[in-house]
Motif scaffolding. Structure first.
Motif, PDB file in Angstrom:
ATOM      1  N   UNK A  12      50.643 -12.008   1.022  1.00 58.18           N
ATOM      2  CA  UNK A  12      51.300 -11.778  -0.263  1.00 58.18           C
ATOM      3  C   UNK A  12      51.358 -10.278  -0.509  1.00 58.18           C
ATOM      4  N   UNK A  13      52.560  -9.789  -0.759  1.00 56.16           N
ATOM      5  CA  UNK A  13      52.764  -8.347  -0.903  1.00 56.16           C
ATOM      6  C   UNK A  13      53.429  -8.040  -2.237  1.00 56.16           C
ATOM      7  N   UNK A  14      53.314  -6.797  -2.636  1.00 53.56           N
ATOM      8  CA  UNK A  14      54.039  -6.333  -3.816  1.00 53.56           C
ATOM      9  C   UNK A  14      55.048  -5.309  -3.325  1.00 53.56           C
ATOM     10  N   UNK A  43      64.413   3.435   1.095  1.00 61.70           N
ATOM     11  CA  UNK A  43      63.100   2.795   1.227  1.00 61.70           C
ATOM     12  C   UNK A  43      63.059   1.867   2.444  1.00 61.70           C
ATOM     13  N   UNK A 180      69.327  -2.663  -8.233  1.00 62.02           N
ATOM     14  CA  UNK A 180      68.285  -3.258  -9.067  1.00 62.02           C
ATOM     15  C   UNK A 180      67.326  -4.097  -8.211  1.00 62.02           C
ATOM     16  N   UNK A 183      65.364  -1.864  -5.683  1.00 57.74           N
ATOM     17  CA  UNK A 183      64.283  -1.026  -6.203  1.00 57.74           C
ATOM     18  C   UNK A 183      63.249  -1.783  -7.024  1.00 57.74           C
ATOM     19  N   UNK A 184      63.554  -3.016  -7.387  1.00 61.45           N
ATOM     20  CA  UNK A 184      62.582  -3.731  -8.208  1.00 61.45           C
ATOM     21  C   UNK A 184      61.425  -4.195  -7.324  1.00 61.45           C
ATOM     22  N   UNK A 185      60.220  -4.089  -7.870  1.00 64.05           N
ATOM     23  CA  UNK A 185      59.031  -4.451  -7.098  1.00 64.05           C
ATOM     24  C   UNK A 185      58.478  -5.758  -7.635  1.00 64.05           C
ATOM     25  N   UNK A 186      58.309  -6.701  -6.749  1.00 63.43           N
ATOM     26  CA  UNK A 186      57.759  -7.999  -7.157  1.00 63.43           C
ATOM     27  C   UNK A 186      56.912  -8.566  -6.024  1.00 63.43           C
ATOM     28  N   UNK A 187      56.302  -9.680  -6.336  1.00 58.46           N
ATOM     29  CA  UNK A 187      55.497 -10.365  -5.328  1.00 58.46           C
ATOM     30  C   UNK A 187      56.416 -10.946  -4.249  1.00 58.46           C
TER      31      UNK A 187
END
Lengths: 387, 302, 183
Positions: A12-14, A43, A180, A183-187
């Protein structure tokens, strides 16, 4: 075949969408990346430059996007699963050679993290106005496959799928992220390698001397040879016959080009992927993709609180287009509301497929941000009153 | 010896049913599209001879071309061959080579393709010392599109887009390649078949970015527009005006309209290739974690 | 409960990392959903910089702040730019050496700290200002459990700096109790 466990970062990563797409590529077996820095896609390249030397991959930063896509195509013919990642101006530069990839029937993946355009536009801000370019950007007739993730998790999942489809149909596949999602960071949950299905390359088993690079069977997809396997084959961006030899004739064009389109069209049901919710009995179906789809769901919640019957169709594959399903739904509903960060692109496709059976309304956005749910709601309310 | 003093082998070769390099060519694609007296065919023959000389495994050779008269080479050689887009033979070859370093990857392209539209790729591949063999057929003009000015057209020369004479200074390609870092740089004319063959043979075993320029006649366009006579006249010009100067400073080898053509091997050095750098540097940085590209594995396991 | 959090400061203060830690703590170690985004400008350093974290038990549909619950301010410019989006009764956490509230909105819960000074004098490293702030934020906002934040810090900061960062976090966390005690 299953993914190579060495490359799969199970756990599981962020992660942001750009990096999640990069991990998806690695999990899918991508081991060649050529790219040129461009916001908001960097990125991905940075992540791959760090990961590749540890998983047996080759990362090269080329002198421009034209070189990048061409190296990606070359690498595919050398045996690599290959990818490049770019955005607006970069994808425009790549278009000629995306056509080459389509013409040579080269499996490869191009991620386009869409930003506001035209031209330099809004380098750091979101847009979804490259959707039609993804479909029609290179000259000549061809079909393309494009997936549009709505989250970093889906950026991972759909990038894996993009590679698999590129192999199955021997075609370039575009992953249409947007700034969006990129660049958005989520699990992001990355499964075990043996839970990730990988499509093997369609390599020819023909005896040396009997291989025809563009002879095809029932599924219309020819088997591939790689440089160095001993076949001594030729491929060209010119119109070519089944030997791969140039044949500049009307007859050969007629033999070749319709098949390039048909191999995607005839297999559209296998490629198309969408999520459909509550369309049964709906008056309005909201159709969207990428980040706009998430924001649309908020507007749908608001509409339901007002007692409106609203269904949802979220395109995970933007191309090929789910024509059949849209035509069916058009007969059952009052209107489609298309939500996208452009001034009308997929909207016209929906209108075409609905063919006057229901209204088609657009909730536009010029880019630089996502829709305000209130604005979508207004269009849904209008759509609920249609006919 | 036969009556006219011609060696038996030559008689046999010219009278044979099959041309001696036929096995190297896609004979089912003959005749080719090149004009008579064009130098491209000579260059192809020299490469074929060099393969034979070196004993190259032809299954492990890939030819990549761009677009133009010379770009058609890829379609005529019986090797894995890729006719890519205009100017992009070098990046295509870069991907191919890196995906399968076992291959000898050769770019066979014209001057316009390589250093006009493809110029940026050319200089960067040389800078990286990418392990590619670049054969550039330089006829000073765009042939396939009808004789337009090229970045190699000498000052004052007439072309279909410089009807009053070319007023732009040209590139000296050998100087350019050398300055950008090529490991091997040589120039010959289409007249120097044996020397060219020897150069190709050296190039084939030389690691890194190798650049060989071949000055060739385009009698249909360049020679005709500039009243240089027939293809044979151009060859005579090469004969009378070539100065062989191995080791010459490439900066001194500019080609001037009507002037001498300096030929020879100008550069031979041993800068590490791109892959060598990667292996060395990343290996040092990452230690046991470093894994060299192993992309072909899957294909080999089929 | 949905929490909309903005952390702002200037480039180089570790603002983005702070956002990543909060988001990671909530989504990976506290089993909620958390979407972190950041504002991008063309400048690499020194300019105003901010990150947004939305935390929710439900799916996060709108990834950006509509009305923030918590604003963490480490620069005057950031404060001025974003204080307006704080909802009535919202939480303002700020470095009082770096931010002058001026005529503050009346209806806010105020949590001042001297995070940069603590980082410099107590911990000897100005670079951990952001983590001191996160400790204080964790105690003051109760948006994310402390244990989750600690796990997130451990997996987000460079190895070799984990001890220092955890110290900084605890120091900031304790500062809250100290300041509350003084009231």
């Amino acid at each position: 075949m299953k993914a190579d466990s060495e490359g799969v970062r199970t756990g599981i990563h962020y992660l942001d969408g750009d990096r999640a797409a990069a991990e998806g590529a690695i999990a899918a077996g991508c081991r060649f990346f050529a790219g040129y820095p461009i916001t908001p896609s960097t990125e991905s390249a940075e992540h791959i430059s760090e990961r590749f030397p540890q998983v047996g991959g080759i990362f090269i930063q080329m002198e421009d996007e034209i070189g990048s896509i061409t190296a990606v195509i070359g690498a595919a013919w050398g045996g690599a699963r290959s990818m490049t990642v770019t955005s607006g101006p970069g994808i425009s530069l790549m278009m000629e050679n995306i056509g080459l990839a389509a013409m040579l029937e080269t499996p490869c993946v191009i991620a386009n993290v869409q930003r506001g355009g035209p031209s330099t536009g809004l380098p750091t801000m979101v847009g979804q106005a490259d959707v039609m370019q993804a479909r029609w950007g290179s000259h000549g007739d061809y079909e393309i496959i494009a997936y549009a993730p709505e989250s970093p998790q889906e950026a991972f999942d759909l990038t894996v799928k993009a590679f698999n489809m590129s192999e199955r149909y021997r075609t370039p596949v575009i992953v249409l992220l947007d700034e969006c999602v990129g660049h958005m960071v989520e699990k992001v949950t990355i499964p075990e390698a043996d839970e990730i299905e990988i499509e093997p390359r369609r390599l020819t088993k023909a005896p040396i001397g009997e291989y025809l690079p563009y002879a095809y069977g029932e599924d219309l997809v020819p088997d591939m040879a790689l440089a160095g396997m001993g076949y001594r084959f030729h491929v060209t961006g010119l119109t070519h016959d089944e030997r791969g030899y140039p044949d500049m004739s009307e007859a050969c064009q007629e033999w070749l080009v319709p098949r390039l389109l048909e191999k995607i069209r005839a297999n559209a049901d296998d490629i198309i992927q969408f999520v459909e919710e509550d369309t049964e009995g709906a008056d309005v179906v909201v159709l969207s993709y990428g980040i706009s789809a998430r924001v649309s769901r908020l507007a749908i919640q608001m509409a339901r609180e007002k007692g409106l019957k609203v269904g949802f169709l979220r395109l995970q594959a933007v191309w090929p287009f789910p024509e059949k399903r849209i035509a069916e739904l058009a007969k059952q509903i009052r209107s489609f509301v298309v939500v996208e960060i452009n001034l009308g692109q997929i909207f016209y496709e929906v209108q075409r497929c609905a063919a006057g059976q229901c209204e088609t309304l657009l909730s536009p956005h010029a880019g630089g941000g996502v829709h305000r749910p209130e604005n979508i709601l207004k269009v849904i309310e209008k759509g609920a009153k249609a006919k | 010896m036969s009556p006219k003093g011609v060696p038996e082998a030559v008689i046999a070769a010219v009278s044979a049913d099959e041309h001696p390099i036929a096995p190297f060519l896609r004979m089912d694609r003959m005749p080719h599209i090149w004009c008579s007296t064009c130098g491209i065919g000579t260059t192809v023959k020299a490469l074929a001879s060099a393969f034979e000389k070196v004993g190259t495994d032809l299954d492990k050779v890939a030819i990549v071309s761009g677009i133009g008269c010379t770009g058609r080479v890829a379609g005529y050689v019986k090797l894995d061959s890729f006719h890519s887009t205009h100017g992009r033979s070098v990046p295509f070859a870069t991907g191919l080579k890196l995906a399968n370093p076992e291959l000898d990857v050769i770019c066979f392209s014209g001057d316009g393709d390589l250093v006009a539209i493809g110029g940026n790729h050319f200089i960067h591949a040389a800078r990286r010392n990418m392990d590619l063999k670049i054969i550039c057929v330089n006829n000073f003009i765009y042939g396939m599109t009808g004789g337009q000015v090229a970045p190699t057209t000498p000052l004052t020369a007439l072309t279909s887009t410089t009807p009053y004479g070319n007023a732009e200074p040209p590139f000296n390609l050998c100087h350019l390649a050398a300055a950008c870092g090529a490991n091997y740089v040589a120039r010959w004319t289409a007249l120097h078949v044996r020397r060219l063959t020897k150069t190709f043979a050296e190039m084939l075993v030389k690691p890194g970015f190798c650049f060989v320029e071949i000055i060739t006649p385009c009698s249909t366009l360049y020679a005709r527009k500039n009243r240089l006579g027939t293809g044979l006249d151009v060859m005579k010009y090469y004969h009378d005006n070539t100065v062989i100067e191995h080791g010459a400073d490439p900066a001194t080898t500019d080609i001037v309209f009507g002037g001498p053509i300096i030929c020879g091997k100008f550069v031979e050095r041993d800068r590490p290739t791109w892959l060598d750098y990667q292996d060395h540097y990343l290996g040092e940085k990452l230690g046991e974690k470093y894994q060299r590209g192993r992309m072909l594995q899957e294909a080999c396991e089929r | 409960m949905k929490q909309e959090i903005r952390i702002t400061g200037f480039g180089g203060q570790g603002i983005i990392l702070a956002g990543v830690i909060v988001g990671k703590a909530a989504s990976i170690y506290a089993e909620k959903n958390a979407t972190m985004t950041q504002s991008y400008g063309p400048e690499a350093r020194g300019s105003s910089c901010s990150t947004q974290v939305i935390i929710d038990e439900q799916d996060i549909l709108y990834p950006y702040i509509r009305e923030s619950d918590v604003l963490v301010a480490l620069s005057q410019e950031g404060y001025a730019k974003f204080v307006g989006e704080l909802k009535p009764g919202g939480t303002l956490i700020y470095d009082e050496d770096l931010v002058n509230l001026g005529e503050a909105k009346k209806d806010l819960k105020l949590f001042p700290i001297q995070a940069q000074r603590i980082a410099e004098t107590d911990l000897g490293r100005r670079i951990v200002t952001n983590i001191v702030m996160l400790g204080y934020f964790t105690a003051a906002s109760e948006a994310v459990p402390k244990e989750a934040m600690i796990e997130a810090i451990k997996t987000s900061v460079p190895k070799g700096t984990i001890e220092l960062n955890l110290q900084a976090f605890e120091r900031g966390y304790d500062e809250h109790a100290q300041r509350q005690g003084k009231k």
